[in-house]
Design a protein around this motif. Structure first.
Motif, short mmCIF file in Angstrom:
data_model
loop_
_atom_site.label_atom_id
_atom_site.label_comp_id
_atom_site.label_asym_id
_atom_site.label_seq_id
_atom_site.Cartn_x
_atom_site.Cartn_y
_atom_site.Cartn_z
N MET A 1 0.81 -1.20 0.00
CA MET A 1 0.00 0.00 0.00
C MET A 1 0.85 1.26 0.00
N GLY A 2 2.16 1.12 -0.16
CA GLY A 2 2.99 2.30 -0.30
C GLY A 2 3.52 2.87 0.99
N ALA A 3 3.58 2.08 2.06
CA ALA A 3 4.12 2.57 3.32
C ALA A 3 5.63 2.76 3.19
N GLU A 4 6.17 3.64 4.02
CA GLU A 4 7.61 3.92 4.01
C GLU A 4 8.18 3.54 5.37
N LEU A 5 9.31 2.84 5.39
CA LEU A 5 9.97 2.46 6.63
C LEU A 5 11.02 3.50 6.98
N LEU A 6 11.06 3.87 8.25
CA LEU A 6 11.99 4.91 8.72
C LEU A 6 12.65 4.47 10.01
N VAL A 7 13.76 5.12 10.34
CA VAL A 7 14.33 4.92 11.67
C VAL A 7 13.45 5.70 12.64
N PRO A 8 13.31 5.24 13.88
CA PRO A 8 12.39 5.89 14.83
C PRO A 8 12.64 7.38 15.02
N ALA A 9 13.88 7.83 14.91
CA ALA A 9 14.19 9.25 15.10
C ALA A 9 13.55 10.13 14.02
N GLN A 10 13.22 9.55 12.87
CA GLN A 10 12.60 10.31 11.78
C GLN A 10 11.08 10.32 11.86
N ALA A 11 10.52 9.64 12.84
CA ALA A 11 9.06 9.52 12.94
C ALA A 11 8.41 10.87 13.23
N GLU A 12 7.29 11.08 12.56
CA GLU A 12 6.47 12.26 12.79
C GLU A 12 5.24 11.82 13.59
N PRO A 13 4.45 12.75 14.08
CA PRO A 13 3.31 12.38 14.94
C PRO A 13 2.33 11.39 14.32
N ASP A 14 2.13 11.42 13.01
CA ASP A 14 1.17 10.51 12.38
C ASP A 14 1.77 9.14 12.02
N ASP A 15 3.07 8.97 12.20
CA ASP A 15 3.71 7.71 11.88
C ASP A 15 3.48 6.69 12.98
N VAL A 16 3.62 5.42 12.62
CA VAL A 16 3.46 4.33 13.58
C VAL A 16 4.85 3.86 13.98
N VAL A 17 5.16 3.93 15.27
CA VAL A 17 6.47 3.50 15.76
C VAL A 17 6.30 2.11 16.37
N LEU A 18 7.14 1.19 15.91
CA LEU A 18 7.09 -0.18 16.40
C LEU A 18 8.19 -0.40 17.42
N SER A 19 7.83 -1.04 18.53
CA SER A 19 8.78 -1.29 19.61
C SER A 19 8.97 -2.77 19.81
N TRP A 20 10.17 -3.13 20.25
CA TRP A 20 10.48 -4.52 20.59
C TRP A 20 11.16 -4.50 21.94
N GLU A 21 10.55 -5.17 22.91
CA GLU A 21 11.06 -5.24 24.27
C GLU A 21 11.37 -3.85 24.83
N GLY A 22 10.43 -2.92 24.60
CA GLY A 22 10.53 -1.59 25.16
C GLY A 22 11.40 -0.62 24.38
N GLU A 23 12.01 -1.05 23.29
CA GLU A 23 12.87 -0.17 22.51
C GLU A 23 12.25 0.09 21.14
N ASP A 24 12.19 1.36 20.75
CA ASP A 24 11.68 1.70 19.42
C ASP A 24 12.67 1.22 18.37
N VAL A 25 12.18 0.40 17.43
CA VAL A 25 13.08 -0.18 16.44
C VAL A 25 12.78 0.24 15.01
N LEU A 26 11.57 0.68 14.74
CA LEU A 26 11.18 0.99 13.38
C LEU A 26 9.98 1.93 13.38
N ALA A 27 9.94 2.81 12.41
CA ALA A 27 8.78 3.67 12.22
C ALA A 27 8.21 3.40 10.84
N VAL A 28 6.89 3.45 10.74
CA VAL A 28 6.21 3.21 9.48
C VAL A 28 5.37 4.44 9.16
N ARG A 29 5.62 5.00 7.97
CA ARG A 29 4.82 6.14 7.52
C ARG A 29 3.81 5.62 6.51
#
Length: 112
Positions: A1-29
């Motif tokens: 569907m055209g999502a973009e993967l980002l490092v968590p530091a690049q996440a904006e408020p509307d992005d989805v940040v994925l965490s693993w064991e309490g650590e942010d590992v990936l952001a999805v726009r």
């Protein structure tokens, strides 16, 4: 569907940040809905192996049914976008939508 993967530091408020064991590992726009519609239309063209405007009437009606099921007409200017891709007027898209609604009602009435 055209999502973009980002490092968590690049996440904006509307992005989805994925965490693993309490650590942010990936952001999805996620794309805007209108961008998603463009992706859906492009995927349909790839599946058919031709531009949607070249499909016959029955195939265009089926495409409208599938697009409605995917929420394409909830997007602003969705009808216009789909009509352009199909090479038909907005009026024709509305006719296809009304046709599907009438067929669904007939099927429901027969099963009662």
């Amino acid at each position: 569907m055209g999502a973009e993967l980002l490092v968590p530091a690049q996440a904006e408020p509307d992005d989805v940040v994925l965490s693993w064991e309490g650590e942010d590992v990936l952001a999805v726009r996620l794309p805007q809905l209108s961008e998603s519609l463009d992706h859906i239309l492009a995927a349909m063209e790839r599946r058919h192996g031709m531009p949607l405007a070249e499909l016959d009437r029955k195939a265009k009606q089926e495409a409208v049914r599938l697009l409605e099921a995917r929420g394409a007409f909830a997007v602003r200017h969705g009808v216009e976008t789909v009509a352009g891709a199909l090479g038909v007027s907005r009026f024709t898209v509305y006719n296809y939508l009304n046709r599907e609604t009438a067929l669904s009602r007939e099927k429901a009435a027969k099963s009662d």
